[in-house]
Design a protein around this motif. Sequence first.
Motif, PDB file in Angstrom:
ATOM      1  N   LEU A 100     -20.451 -35.906 -39.500  1.00 44.16           N
ATOM      2  CA  LEU A 100     -19.873 -34.807 -40.256  1.00 44.16           C
ATOM      3  C   LEU A 100     -20.407 -34.888 -41.680  1.00 44.16           C
ATOM      4  O   LEU A 100     -20.281 -35.927 -42.336  1.00 44.16           O
ATOM      5  N   VAL A 101     -20.995 -33.780 -42.155  1.00 43.58           N
ATOM      6  CA  VAL A 101     -21.563 -33.727 -43.508  1.00 43.58           C
ATOM      7  C   VAL A 101     -20.980 -32.498 -44.188  1.00 43.58           C
ATOM      8  O   VAL A 101     -21.213 -31.367 -43.744  1.00 43.58           O
ATOM      9  N   GLU A 102     -20.239 -32.705 -45.279  1.00 38.95           N
ATOM     10  CA  GLU A 102     -19.576 -31.589 -45.946  1.00 38.95           C
ATOM     11  C   GLU A 102     -19.640 -31.732 -47.458  1.00 38.95           C
ATOM     12  O   GLU A 102     -19.591 -32.843 -48.002  1.00 38.95           O
ATOM     13  N   ASP A 103     -19.728 -30.566 -48.145  1.00 39.71           N
ATOM     14  CA  ASP A 103     -19.550 -30.472 -49.605  1.00 39.71           C
ATOM     15  C   ASP A 103     -20.440 -31.451 -50.357  1.00 39.71           C
ATOM     16  O   ASP A 103     -20.005 -32.110 -51.302  1.00 39.71           O
ATOM     17  N   THR A 104     -21.704 -31.531 -49.940  1.00 41.44           N
ATOM     18  CA  THR A 104     -22.636 -32.517 -50.497  1.00 41.44           C
ATOM     19  C   THR A 104     -23.906 -31.813 -50.966  1.00 41.44           C
ATOM     20  O   THR A 104     -24.338 -30.828 -50.386  1.00 41.44           O
ATOM     21  N   ASP A 105     -24.493 -32.341 -52.042  1.00 45.42           N
ATOM     22  CA  ASP A 105     -25.723 -31.806 -52.609  1.00 45.42           C
ATOM     23  C   ASP A 105     -26.908 -32.666 -52.192  1.00 45.42           C
ATOM     24  O   ASP A 105     -26.899 -33.897 -52.373  1.00 45.42           O
ATOM     25  N   GLU A 159     -22.707 -24.385 -41.202  1.00 42.96           N
ATOM     26  CA  GLU A 159     -21.889 -23.349 -41.818  1.00 42.96           C
ATOM     27  C   GLU A 159     -22.033 -23.384 -43.337  1.00 42.96           C
ATOM     28  O   GLU A 159     -22.055 -24.459 -43.949  1.00 42.96           O
ATOM     29  N   ASP A 160     -22.151 -22.213 -43.934  1.00 43.33           N
ATOM     30  CA  ASP A 160     -22.097 -22.045 -45.386  1.00 43.33           C
ATOM     31  C   ASP A 160     -23.130 -22.908 -46.106  1.00 43.33           C
ATOM     32  O   ASP A 160     -22.800 -23.714 -46.984  1.00 43.33           O
ATOM     33  N   ILE A 161     -24.393 -22.740 -45.695  1.00 42.51           N
ATOM     34  CA  ILE A 161     -25.510 -23.421 -46.343  1.00 42.51           C
ATOM     35  C   ILE A 161     -26.474 -22.352 -46.858  1.00 42.51           C
ATOM     36  O   ILE A 161     -27.011 -21.586 -46.055  1.00 42.51           O
ATOM     37  N   PRO A 162     -26.649 -22.238 -48.164  1.00 49.53           N
ATOM     38  CA  PRO A 162     -26.054 -23.091 -49.198  1.00 49.53           C
ATOM     39  C   PRO A 162     -24.660 -22.586 -49.595  1.00 49.53           C
ATOM     40  O   PRO A 162     -24.375 -21.397 -49.480  1.00 49.53           O
ATOM     41  N   ARG A 163     -23.847 -23.490 -50.087  1.00 50.45           N
ATOM     42  CA  ARG A 163     -22.532 -23.052 -50.547  1.00 50.45           C
ATOM     43  C   ARG A 163     -22.630 -22.350 -51.899  1.00 50.45           C
ATOM     44  O   ARG A 163     -21.714 -21.610 -52.287  1.00 50.45           O
ATOM     45  N   ILE A 164     -23.718 -22.604 -52.657  1.00 50.37           N
ATOM     46  CA  ILE A 164     -23.994 -21.912 -53.920  1.00 50.37           C
ATOM     47  C   ILE A 164     -25.204 -21.009 -53.684  1.00 50.37           C
ATOM     48  O   ILE A 164     -26.242 -21.498 -53.226  1.00 50.37           O
ATOM     49  N   GLU A 191     -22.204 -31.863 -37.444  1.00 48.00           N
ATOM     50  CA  GLU A 191     -21.611 -30.702 -38.088  1.00 48.00           C
ATOM     51  C   GLU A 191     -21.882 -30.779 -39.579  1.00 48.00           C
ATOM     52  O   GLU A 191     -21.603 -31.810 -40.210  1.00 48.00           O
ATOM     53  N   ALA A 192     -22.437 -29.695 -40.156  1.00 44.36           N
ATOM     54  CA  ALA A 192     -22.791 -29.661 -41.572  1.00 44.36           C
ATOM     55  C   ALA A 192     -22.229 -28.390 -42.191  1.00 44.36           C
ATOM     56  O   ALA A 192     -22.492 -27.286 -41.697  1.00 44.36           O
ATOM     57  N   ARG A 193     -21.474 -28.554 -43.279  1.00 44.31           N
ATOM     58  CA  ARG A 193     -20.806 -27.410 -43.902  1.00 44.31           C
ATOM     59  C   ARG A 193     -20.863 -27.518 -45.429  1.00 44.31           C
ATOM     60  O   ARG A 193     -20.713 -28.593 -45.988  1.00 44.31           O
ATOM     61  N   ARG A 194     -21.055 -26.380 -46.066  1.00 40.60           N
ATOM     62  CA  ARG A 194     -20.942 -26.235 -47.519  1.00 40.60           C
ATOM     63  C   ARG A 194     -21.855 -27.231 -48.258  1.00 40.60           C
ATOM     64  O   ARG A 194     -21.407 -28.014 -49.083  1.00 40.60           O
ATOM     65  N   LEU A 195     -23.138 -27.125 -47.947  1.00 39.27           N
ATOM     66  CA  LEU A 195     -24.134 -28.006 -48.556  1.00 39.27           C
ATOM     67  C   LEU A 195     -25.058 -27.203 -49.462  1.00 39.27           C
ATOM     68  O   LEU A 195     -25.174 -25.989 -49.338  1.00 39.27           O
ATOM     69  N   THR A 196     -25.725 -27.908 -50.386  1.00 38.82           N
ATOM     70  CA  THR A 196     -26.884 -27.347 -51.069  1.00 38.82           C
ATOM     71  C   THR A 196     -28.101 -28.194 -50.708  1.00 38.82           C
ATOM     72  O   THR A 196     -27.978 -29.373 -50.386  1.00 38.82           O
ATOM     73  N   GLY A 197     -29.292 -27.572 -50.759  1.00 33.70           N
ATOM     74  CA  GLY A 197     -30.523 -28.264 -50.408  1.00 33.70           C
ATOM     75  C   GLY A 197     -31.279 -27.500 -49.341  1.00 33.70           C
ATOM     76  O   GLY A 197     -30.830 -26.455 -48.845  1.00 33.70           O
ATOM     77  N   ASN A 198     -32.427 -28.024 -48.978  1.00 32.10           N
ATOM     78  CA  ASN A 198     -33.283 -27.424 -47.957  1.00 32.10           C
ATOM     79  C   ASN A 198     -33.319 -28.355 -46.750  1.00 32.10           C
ATOM     80  O   ASN A 198     -33.631 -29.542 -46.894  1.00 32.10           O
TER      81      ASN A 198
END
Length: 217
Positions: free
Chosen positions: A103-108, A144-149, A123-130
């Motif tokens: 699980l990977v969440e809310d991480t840059d 889900e929600d990549i990128p969050r910004i 599962e990966a959610r709300r990340l920034t990066g490529n």
Amino acid sequence: WIITEPVILTEPADLGHVIVLPGGSLTVRDLAEPGLRMSGHIWVLGDGWARLENSVVQFMSVYHGQYSLVGIDHARIEVIGCDYRVPNGVQHALMVAGEARMLVEDTDFGDVQLLSAHDASLEARRLTGNFEILVQDDSTMVLEDIPRIPDEGTIWVWVEFPAGSEAEYTPPMPGMIDHWSFPPPGSTGISQTATVDRCEALLWPMLVREDSSVVLR
């Protein structure tokens, strides 16, 4: 470092290879700069688990694929709220195989790979990066929600058409994807699953194995 019991790190550390064995756990919590500096892999095996939380995490690889974060067997890995870096900008993977879960969440991030294989799930959610995403065998990938910004990340998803599979496939155009799922409706011989919700897609590559039949439309 072989870990066979619970270990909690709350101070910055420089480590080489870390292997979490059955019965062991690694918790990395609230590490400010320079954080956890890894000059080696983190491998989590058996029923071991690892949690990286609210920390700076740096993998100091100097060539592509040198170090990685890997869970296999029945391992569990969580990466939550981290600043996750590969300072030298080389290829780096977060990977699960066997029946492991990540699980990977809310991480840059910068530029990394997310890879699932065998019967594992990621599962990966709300990340920034490529993110280069590879989904193989019978594994499950949820994005889900990549990128969050806005404008701070993209994904490209490699799906697999295994030997003996048949499918008609129309990948979406690059851009923001509200929802997409794999395998395509009506396909046969494909056990892996992938879902994408509210993500910015750059490319839609694929692995087409020998003796499969794929029609692109």
